[in-house]
Write an enzyme that holds these catalytic residues in place. Sequence first.
Site, PDB file in Angstrom:
ATOM      1  N   LYS A  16      60.882  44.197  26.474  1.00 53.13           N
ATOM      2  CA  LYS A  16      59.568  44.467  27.070  1.00 53.13           C
ATOM      3  C   LYS A  16      58.450  43.782  26.261  1.00 53.13           C
ATOM      4  O   LYS A  16      58.703  43.278  25.155  1.00 53.13           O
ATOM      5  CB  LYS A  16      59.361  45.988  27.130  1.00 53.13           C
ATOM      6  CG  LYS A  16      60.421  46.703  28.000  1.00 53.13           C
ATOM      7  CD  LYS A  16      60.132  48.194  28.112  1.00 53.13           C
ATOM      8  CE  LYS A  16      61.187  48.867  28.983  1.00 53.13           C
ATOM      9  NZ  LYS A  16      60.832  50.280  29.263  1.00 53.13           N
ATOM     10  N   TYR A  56      60.045  48.587  39.213  1.00 53.19           N
ATOM     11  CA  TYR A  56      60.116  50.025  38.914  1.00 53.19           C
ATOM     12  C   TYR A  56      59.834  50.894  40.142  1.00 53.19           C
ATOM     13  O   TYR A  56      59.391  52.031  39.989  1.00 53.19           O
ATOM     14  CB  TYR A  56      59.135  50.367  37.794  1.00 53.19           C
ATOM     15  CG  TYR A  56      59.650  50.037  36.406  1.00 53.19           C
ATOM     16  CD1 TYR A  56      60.801  50.653  35.902  1.00 53.19           C
ATOM     17  CD2 TYR A  56      58.981  49.145  35.583  1.00 53.19           C
ATOM     18  CE1 TYR A  56      61.272  50.376  34.631  1.00 53.19           C
ATOM     19  CE2 TYR A  56      59.448  48.862  34.298  1.00 53.19           C
ATOM     20  CZ  TYR A  56      60.599  49.490  33.834  1.00 53.19           C
ATOM     21  OH  TYR A  56      61.059  49.229  32.567  1.00 53.19           O
ATOM     22  N   ASN A 119      58.821  51.197  24.808  1.00 49.60           N
ATOM     23  CA  ASN A 119      60.084  51.511  24.130  1.00 49.60           C
ATOM     24  C   ASN A 119      60.999  50.286  23.998  1.00 49.60           C
ATOM     25  O   ASN A 119      62.210  50.407  24.017  1.00 49.60           O
ATOM     26  CB  ASN A 119      60.778  52.694  24.813  1.00 49.60           C
ATOM     27  CG  ASN A 119      61.106  52.423  26.270  1.00 49.60           C
ATOM     28  OD1 ASN A 119      60.779  51.361  26.814  1.00 49.60           O
ATOM     29  ND2 ASN A 119      61.776  53.350  26.911  1.00 49.60           N
ATOM     30  N   HIS A 122      64.669  47.733  28.165  1.00 47.12           N
ATOM     31  CA  HIS A 122      65.152  48.425  29.364  1.00 47.12           C
ATOM     32  C   HIS A 122      66.611  48.043  29.555  1.00 47.12           C
ATOM     33  O   HIS A 122      67.003  46.913  29.260  1.00 47.12           O
ATOM     34  CB  HIS A 122      64.358  47.970  30.599  1.00 47.12           C
ATOM     35  CG  HIS A 122      65.010  48.395  31.893  1.00 47.12           C
ATOM     36  ND1 HIS A 122      64.843  49.650  32.411  1.00 47.12           N
ATOM     37  CD2 HIS A 122      65.879  47.754  32.712  1.00 47.12           C
ATOM     38  CE1 HIS A 122      65.576  49.749  33.527  1.00 47.12           C
ATOM     39  NE2 HIS A 122      66.208  48.607  33.714  1.00 47.12           N
ATOM     40  N   GLU A 133      69.071  45.223  39.939  1.00 41.97           N
ATOM     41  CA  GLU A 133      68.126  44.716  38.939  1.00 41.97           C
ATOM     42  C   GLU A 133      68.445  43.268  38.549  1.00 41.97           C
ATOM     43  O   GLU A 133      67.530  42.467  38.346  1.00 41.97           O
ATOM     44  CB  GLU A 133      68.146  45.628  37.703  1.00 41.97           C
ATOM     45  CG  GLU A 133      67.549  46.998  37.999  1.00 41.97           C
ATOM     46  CD  GLU A 133      67.559  47.936  36.809  1.00 41.97           C
ATOM     47  OE1 GLU A 133      67.074  49.062  36.959  1.00 41.97           O
ATOM     48  OE2 GLU A 133      68.049  47.548  35.724  1.00 41.97           O
TER      49      GLU A 133
END
Length: 144
Positions: A16, A56, A119, A122, A133
């Site tokens: 990310k 998302y 975080n 993913h 995805e």
Amino acid sequence: MGREQRSGERTLSIIKPDGVSKGVIGEVIRRFEKEGIRVVALKMLHLTKRQAEGFYVVHRERPFFPSLTDFMSSGPIVVMVLEGDDVIARNRTIMGATDPKKADSGTIRADFAGNIEQNIVHGSDAPETAAMEIDYFFSKLDIM
Ligand code: CMP
């Protein structure tokens, strides 16, 4: 080496914007490769807000959706297809829990993540989501 299909499952991994800006691209990939997980596709891109919302979409009703999609479109990311036996579950173990406060020590999120939203990584959570995805970012020809 031929182009025969190797054995193993596939999953989508994203480093990310916080992982890219903290300079841990190499460290994250090293943790996968150290475990014998193969990187079979990889690219860097900067998502638009709309593209982040599309990725998302399952979270669109969640209170954190606007902030999450702002964050995910705030800078470049690295998207990868990982391959190996049981790689969906193994990637999730290597990443650690979504909330870094709950992540086991030695996991990517425990070591580098700032909070539950930012975080670092993913990873797909199941075979069906992995297929969707991977498809969101890669064509069949992009995957080695
Ligand atoms: P990820 O594994 O990419 O899946 C959904 C993401 O939403 C998650 O990692 C976090 O970045 C974010 N997220 C999940 N729960 C929360 C929360 N309670 N507050 C803010 N962001 C969250």
